[in-house]
Scaffold this motif. Structure first.
Motif, PDB file in Angstrom:
ATOM      1  N   VAL A  44       0.837  -1.207   0.000  1.00 39.68           N
ATOM      2  CA  VAL A  44       0.000   0.000   0.000  1.00 39.68           C
ATOM      3  C   VAL A  44       0.868   1.252   0.000  1.00 39.68           C
ATOM      4  CG1 VAL A  44      -1.668   1.345   1.352  1.00 39.68           C
ATOM      5  CG2 VAL A  44      -1.971  -1.121   1.085  1.00 39.68           C
ATOM      6  N   VAL A  45       1.913   1.258   0.801  1.00 39.86           N
ATOM      7  CA  VAL A  45       2.810   2.410   0.856  1.00 39.86           C
ATOM      8  C   VAL A  45       3.563   2.548  -0.463  1.00 39.86           C
ATOM      9  CG1 VAL A  45       4.852   3.381   1.994  1.00 39.86           C
ATOM     10  CG2 VAL A  45       2.992   2.432   3.371  1.00 39.86           C
ATOM     11  N   GLN A  46       3.974   1.446  -1.043  1.00 37.79           N
ATOM     12  CA  GLN A  46       4.677   1.515  -2.335  1.00 37.79           C
ATOM     13  C   GLN A  46       3.790   2.143  -3.410  1.00 37.79           C
ATOM     14  OE1 GLN A  46       7.224  -1.689  -3.698  1.00 37.79           O
ATOM     15  NE2 GLN A  46       7.110  -2.605  -1.660  1.00 37.79           N
ATOM     16  N   VAL A  47       2.532   1.735  -3.463  1.00 37.69           N
ATOM     17  CA  VAL A  47       1.600   2.318  -4.435  1.00 37.69           C
ATOM     18  C   VAL A  47       1.414   3.806  -4.150  1.00 37.69           C
ATOM     19  CG1 VAL A  47      -0.814   2.324  -5.192  1.00 37.69           C
ATOM     20  CG2 VAL A  47       0.413   0.163  -4.957  1.00 37.69           C
ATOM     21  N   SER A  48       1.315   4.152  -2.883  1.00 39.64           N
ATOM     22  CA  SER A  48       1.157   5.560  -2.500  1.00 39.64           C
ATOM     23  C   SER A  48       2.379   6.377  -2.906  1.00 39.64           C
ATOM     24  CB  SER A  48       0.904   5.685  -0.998  1.00 39.64           C
ATOM     25  OG  SER A  48      -0.299   5.051  -0.645  1.00 39.64           O
ATOM     26  N   MET A  49       3.568   5.816  -2.742  1.00 40.08           N
ATOM     27  CA  MET A  49       4.786   6.510  -3.154  1.00 40.08           C
ATOM     28  C   MET A  49       4.812   6.723  -4.659  1.00 40.08           C
ATOM     29  SD  MET A  49       7.894   4.904  -1.004  1.00 40.08           S
ATOM     30  CE  MET A  49       7.911   4.892   0.765  1.00 40.08           C
ATOM     31  N   GLU A  50       4.425   5.712  -5.403  1.00 43.24           N
ATOM     32  CA  GLU A  50       4.375   5.845  -6.865  1.00 43.24           C
ATOM     33  C   GLU A  50       3.389   6.934  -7.261  1.00 43.24           C
ATOM     34  OE1 GLU A  50       6.241   4.586  -9.157  1.00 43.24           O
ATOM     35  OE2 GLU A  50       7.308   3.054  -8.032  1.00 43.24           O
ATOM     36  N   GLN A  51       2.264   6.983  -6.583  1.00 42.73           N
ATOM     37  CA  GLN A  51       1.261   7.996  -6.883  1.00 42.73           C
ATOM     38  C   GLN A  51       1.775   9.393  -6.532  1.00 42.73           C
ATOM     39  OE1 GLN A  51      -1.322   7.414  -8.613  1.00 42.73           O
ATOM     40  NE2 GLN A  51      -2.381   9.358  -8.452  1.00 42.73           N
ATOM     41  N   LEU A  52       2.458   9.503  -5.419  1.00 43.40           N
ATOM     42  CA  LEU A  52       3.056  10.774  -5.019  1.00 43.40           C
ATOM     43  C   LEU A  52       4.084  11.228  -6.055  1.00 43.40           C
ATOM     44  CD1 LEU A  52       3.531  13.062  -3.025  1.00 43.40           C
ATOM     45  CD2 LEU A  52       5.022  11.525  -1.728  1.00 43.40           C
ATOM     46  N   LYS A  53       4.924  10.318  -6.485  1.00 41.54           N
ATOM     47  CA  LYS A  53       5.921  10.614  -7.507  1.00 41.54           C
ATOM     48  C   LYS A  53       5.242  11.090  -8.789  1.00 41.54           C
ATOM     49  CE  LYS A  53       9.614   8.324 -10.089  1.00 41.54           C
ATOM     50  NZ  LYS A  53      10.287   7.047 -10.319  1.00 41.54           N
TER      51      LYS A  53
END
Length: 92
Positions: A44-53
Motif C-alpha cells: 500500500v505504501v509503495q503504491v502511494s509513493m508511486e502515486q506521489l511521484k
C-alpha cells in the motif's frame, strides 16, 4: 521503489525522514530502513509513493512543482492520513 528512488522522492519534497514517515504513518526508523535497503515499504505504501511521484511529475510538467510540494508538506503536517490518501488518489 528502490531505496534510491525512495530517497530521491523524499529529497524532492525537501522533508526530513520523520516528516516523510508521517506521510505514510510509519516511524523515522522505518524510512531509514527503506532508504538503506534493509526493509521494504508495504504494498500500500509503495503504491502511494508511486502515486506521489506521479503527482510531482505532473506538477513539474505544468510548472507548478513548488506549489504542489508546499501542498504536500502542509498535508503531512496538518492533514492526517485520510487527507493524504484523498490527495493521492483523486484525479488531477
Amino acid at each position: 521503489m528502490t531505496p534510491q528512488e525512495i530517497f530521491a522522492l523524499r529529497q524532492s519534497l525537501n522533508i526530513s525522514m520523520n516528516d516523510f514517515g508521517k506521510f505514510f504513518s510509519v516511524s523515522t526508523a522505518a524510512v531509514q530502513k527503506w532508504e538503506n535497503g534493509t526493509s521494504r515499504p508495504s504494498p500500500v505504501v509503495q503504491v502511494s509513493m508511486e502515486q506521489l511521484k506521479h503527482k510531482l511529475e505532473i506538477a513539474r510538467a505544468r510548472g507548478t512543482e513548488n506549489e504542489e510540494r508546499d501542498k504536500i508538506v502542509r498535508l503531512v503536517v496538518f492533514g492526517g492520513i485520510a487527507a493524504i490518501l484523498f490527495y493521492l488518489f483523486t484525479r488531477d
